[in-house]
Design an enzyme around this catalytic site. Structure first.
Site, PDB file in Angstrom:
ATOM      1  N   TYR A 747       0.848  -1.188   0.000  1.00 25.98           N
ATOM      2  CA  TYR A 747       0.000   0.000   0.000  1.00 25.98           C
ATOM      3  C   TYR A 747       0.883   1.237   0.000  1.00 25.98           C
ATOM      4  CZ  TYR A 747      -3.367   3.465   1.808  1.00 25.98           C
ATOM      5  OH  TYR A 747      -4.152   4.580   2.008  1.00 25.98           O
ATOM      6  N   SER A 748       0.682   2.111  -0.979  1.00 21.18           N
ATOM      7  CA  SER A 748       1.439   3.352  -1.083  1.00 21.18           C
ATOM      8  C   SER A 748       2.935   3.013  -1.128  1.00 21.18           C
ATOM      9  CB  SER A 748       1.064   4.269   0.085  1.00 21.18           C
ATOM     10  OG  SER A 748       1.530   5.570  -0.117  1.00 21.18           O
ATOM     11  N   TYR A 749       3.733   3.560  -0.234  1.00 19.88           N
ATOM     12  CA  TYR A 749       5.176   3.311  -0.185  1.00 19.88           C
ATOM     13  C   TYR A 749       5.478   1.816  -0.281  1.00 19.88           C
ATOM     14  CZ  TYR A 749       9.882   3.511   2.069  1.00 19.88           C
ATOM     15  OH  TYR A 749      11.208   3.400   2.384  1.00 19.88           O
TER      16      TYR A 749
END
Length: 959
Positions: A747-749
């Site tokens: 998720y994201s990063y």
């Protein structure tokens, strides 16, 4: 103020009849100021020992006049609507009176704790219903709303320092005084119009039963969106000059004994309690005996109990266990009232429990003066005494209808002007007894939830047959409140047990996330088990009778057996600590303690991040171990593992959870299911709480493991380099699953980290069949270079819902350059107390978390994607900035440069920070699971056929 004797101030008049009774609420407040200036309101800060602040009637009027000046400066005119979203009585009540004094129409609105998305949605609906009203709230709440909402929102703090208004609006008695929403739980409530005349008639009528005087003291702990709080516990004592004590709901609900302590400390003579609190108090009263705590309840004359049926054994137990503390044997008054009848309008005054011996539910007594009752059959014919039918009401305290909803108004009244209550009852010797409801709803802990609202959300879930969902109540013999039953017909292949368990879990999780409580029973049924009318409407009352008569027992038993199998069977708890932890789990999840296995995971059972707070409180209360860290529950989630850690604290005598745990990146959020496990990498904040809600939807389907960054435990250093982090995660994954095919996501990063993990695994000869990016492109360096500690800490605060997006954008400019500890302190000062408690955060813990996030950001500054994997599945939501189209075409599609095969780009609802939140997680999980099943079909089939890789339900190594 709050002296032992009522005010004796003299106000000479020619004759008693020279002072007319109040004709409007304004007259009511002015009369209280004139005749009872030394009485007023006491606002408690929380629990009984935390102190209070007093506010006299003149001080209440003065602050209301000042707020009125501010509202008028915003251009408001008589008849304009005002939504009041304020949770503290000391803020709400002066604002309410400012609206009354200005001739505006106030509408109280519940404030969802720690959930700005829910508040935004609620404001959207109420705004449409009321025609674009102004919303008055406080700065902390206003700052958490999206910028688009700010045009119609005013902060109460803006009115500080305003001069008191001189001119007051003179309303007519028939004018609407307040708009009360019919239900704090419904997604589409109606606004009940209550006039000045109706409210004042109700106050006089109520006091014909209650007989309050200026010598009385009332206690309220209920929020003011509930009609009983505003009318029964504020306007009524105001009309009699009685003293009022207002306490926050959390003080009572967190520890029911605080209800008694507040009564004792403030000399309360009248208060209000739904049946569920009576049960909680009775159950907790044993602690008073154990500790020897002394309380005096002898001044408490009566407890009004409404909102849900009073269960006779519960009421009897309440009176019995509190008798040694001076509570009178006839102090409990079961009552009936509705928003549409100005709250309490029928009271069982001093008749309980003698008049109700042997009954299941208490009778409700007699109506107040002016209220007429009748019971009719389906054809509208009045029934003889003692026969059950629909209860209808008529009198001066009954509403004239619903604001901006003529259809609902017409439907609510008969042709001859009687109000249809929606309840089924009978009248004997003038006493009312309810026997059911003709309107389809469930009342849980005093709050109504409409069946069709619940069904409309659940029938959109994958695996649920549309139109074959029924939400209806049941009440077990030993329950203090109704419980929710969800029956549904699965839309699945015959024999798909894993799929069925997953749907049952999704139903349960969706109810928890949307409405904040668990259904007592999720019951799969064949289509023919749903009785329907000739028009196709499900007959929920028939289903309830069928359930309670045992007609669905085989289906119920099969569902329970399936759940037990999917949770890995049953291992009895051993030793006193394991048994206590099992009992706590059972209380949290509403199941029989005997059904809790020692190997049962907190998260497999349906635990959420909200439940962690409740778990911490119960462990402290029952076992004396305080400050149970979130990481403890995340990494030791089974009864046995948690009991072992708690036992260690008890043996060492520390009495607290120090947070010292050996580092293991893998957090098993969901361990059941035979399919290939999914490993999800944390976002840039390093923590994995964001995955808790998502993981519950995988129960019985595939294990869900989250990867947590290093640096959270005491004395633990963050990763020193990006390769070091990736290697640590690869080793941890292979310890759980030695060989592929693998399923990875981030998720994201975390998406970039998942990509690097996949590269390493493929270079080692393993197959990675699923690599998922949750809304992140391959190139993150440019974003990481934008982030210093200030930006990272602010971003973390926004991610955790401590501040909103607008604050996150504006705060760095004011914080940058200040010492880190000052920046942290200012961010924490902006955060809602309830959200900090939920996350177990203080300045120290937030500072440590910010350092972990800053270290991860620093690693990302040097990251450049290189090399390839076979394919990616990219899930795209609204980006942090810019348009979704630009985000997809110019950022996310750059993953095509790093794969040898074609990628798939899947649209998911929500924004970057909300795609896994309560509002969107059900839709997101369905899209994610479909994509996983597509990518992992071959691997999952091999595992099902007995391939070399087997998932350990206990969360250990796989062989």
């Amino acid at each position: 103020m709050f002296s032992a004797q009522p005010s004796t101030t003299s106000h000479p008049t020619p004759t008693p009849t020279a002072v007319p009774p109040p004709a409007t609420l304004t007259d009511l407040l002015l009369a209280a100021v004139e005749h009872h200036p030394d009485s007023g309101l006491r606002h408690c800060h929380g629990a009984a020992h935390l102190g209070y602040e007093d506010q006299s009637h003149p001080e209440l009027l003065d602050r209301a006049r000042r707020i009125l000046t501010g509202l008028r400066a915003r251009g408001l005119r008589p008849r304009d609507r005002i939504v009041i979203a304020l949770d503290r009585a000391q803020d709400f009540l002066p604002t309410f009176w400012a609206a009354v004094l200005g001739g505006f129409l106030p509408c109280p609105l519940a404030v969802p704790a720690g959930d700005p998305a829910a508040l935004t949605e609620r404001l959207r609906h109420v705004g449409a219903l009321l025609g674009g009203p102004l919303t008055v709230t406080n700065a902390a709440l206003a700052d958490r709303l999206p910028p688009a909402a700010h045009r119609q929102v005013v902060r109460l703090e803006e009115f500080d320092g305003a001069e008191p208004a001189e001119e007051l609006h003179r309303a007519a008695p028939g004018d609407t005084a307040v708009l009360m929403l019919t239900s704090g739980s419904s997604r589409a409530p109606k606004a009940v119009m209550l006039s000045h005349a109706a409210l004042l008639s109700s106050m006089v009528a109520k006091n014909g039963h209650q007989r309050l005087t200026a010598a009385d003291t009332t206690l309220n702990w209920v929020s003011f969106d509930h009609v009983a709080a505003l009318l029964e516990c504020h306007l009524l004592p105001l009309s009699t000059g009685s003293r009022q004590v207002h306490a926050p709901a959390a003080a009572v609900l967190d520890d029911p004994l605080e209800f008694l302590r507040l009564i004792d400390r403030h000399g309360v003579t009248m208060t209000f309690s739904p049946n569920f609190l009576l049960g909680l108090v009775a159950a907790a009263a044993g602690r008073l005996t154990a500790t020897g705590e002394s309380l005096d309840l002898g001044r408490l004359r009566h407890v009004i109990s409404g909102g849900e049926a009073v269960v006779v054994p519960t009421g009897e137990a309440f009176l019995r266990v509190l008798a040694p503390y001076g509570l009178a044997p006839d102090a409990l008054w079961p009552a009936f009232g509705m928003t549409e009848t100005c709250a309490g309008s029928v009271y069982s005054r001093g008749e309980f429990p003698e008049a109700d011996r042997g009954a299941e539910f208490a009778g409700l007594g007699t109506p107040v003066a002016g209220l007429r009752m009748r019971v009719v059959d389906e054809a509208g014919r009045v029934l003889p005494e003692g026969e059950a039918g629909e209860l209808q009401l008529r009198g001066p305290m009954v509403t004239t209808g619903y604001f901006n909803d003529p259809r609902a108004t017409v439907e609510a009244f008969t042709d001859d002007g009687w109000f249809r209550s929606g309840d089924l009852g009978r009248i004997e010797d003038g006493r009312l007894t309810l026997v059911g409801r003709s309107k389809d709803s469930v009342i849980v802990n005093g709050v109504s939830y409409f069946s069709h609202d619940i069904e409309a959300v659940l029938e959109r879930l994958d695996g649920v047959t549309p139109t074959q969902v029924a939400a209806f109540p049941t009440r077990p013999a030993d329950s203090d409140t109704e419980q929710l039953v969800i029956a549904f017909t699965p839309d699945l292949p015959v024999g798909d047990e894993a799929g069925l368990h997953g749907v049952m879990t999704a139903v349960r999780s969706t109810v928890v996330m949307h409405w904040g409580f668990r259904p007592a029973l999720v019951l799969p049924l064949p289509a023919e088990a749903f009785p329907k009318t000739s028009l196709g409407k499900i007959q929920r009352s028939h289903m309830r009778r069928g359930l309670e008569s045992g007609a669905y027992e085989d289906h119920r038993r099969a569902a329970a057996d399936l759940r037990q199998r999917m949770l890995g069977g049953h291992t009895p708890p051993e030793g006193p600590v394991e048994r206590v932890i099992a009992e706590i789990y059972a209380e949290l999840f509403g199941v029989d303690p005997a059904a809790i296995s020692a190997t049962a995971s907190f998260f497999d059972l349906g635990g959420t991040s909200l439940d962690i707070l409740r778990l911490r409180a119960k462990v402290a209360q029952r076992l004396g171990v305080t400050g149970l860290a979130v990481v403890t529950v995340l990494t030791a989630s089974t009864v046995r593992a948690l009991a072992a850690l708690v036992t260690g604290r008890i043996r060492t005598g520390t009495g607290s959870d120090t947070g010292r745990h050996p580092y293991d990146p893998v957090v098993p959020l969901q361990t059941s299911g035979a399919k290939t496990p999914l490993f999800c990498v944390h976002p840039g904040v390093g923590e994995v709480l964001v995955f808790v809600g998502l993981a519950t939807y995988f129960a019985g389907d595939r294990p869900f493991y989250a990867l947590r960054a290093r640096g959270f435990n005491d004395g633990e250093k963050p990763f020193a380099s990006y390769p070091q982090m990736v290697d640590a995660y690869v080793d941890a994954i292979r310890a759980r699953q030695p060989h592929g095919p693998y399923a990875l996501a981030g998720y994201s990063y975390g998406a970039s980290v998942a990509f690097e993990i996949a590269k390493v695994l493929e270079s080692e000869g393993e197959r990675v069949d699923f690599v998922g990016s949750f809304n992140l492109p391959p190139h993150i360096k440019y974003r990481m270079e934008e982030l210093d500690f200030t930006e990272t800490a602010t971003h973390l605060a926004s991610f955790l819902d401590l501040i909103d997006k607008e604050q996150a954008a504006l705060l760095p400019a004011t914080l940058r350059g200040l010492p880190k500890e000052t920046q942290v302190a200012r961010l924490i000062a902006l955060a809602p107390a309830a959200r900090l408690a939920e996350l177990d955060l203080d300045e120290g813990r937030f500072a440590a978390w910010a350092e972990v996030a800053d270290a991860l950001t620093d690693l990302g500054r040097g990251y450049e994607p290189a090399g390839t994997v076979r394919a990616m599945s990219v899930f795209h939501a609204e980006p942090l900035r810019g348009t979704r189209e630009d985000w997809l075409e110019h950022q996310l599609r750059r993953w095509d440069e790093h794969t040898t095969g074609p990628n798939r780009y899947l649209e998911v609802p929500g924004e970057h920070h909300t795609l896994m939140g309560a509002r969107h997680v059900a839709a997101f999980q369905a899209i994610l699971r479909r994509e996983l099943d597509r990518c992992m079909a071959g691997a999952d089939a091999a595992r099902a056929a007995g391939g070399r890789v087997r998932t350990s339900l206990a969360g250990g190594n796989e062989k």
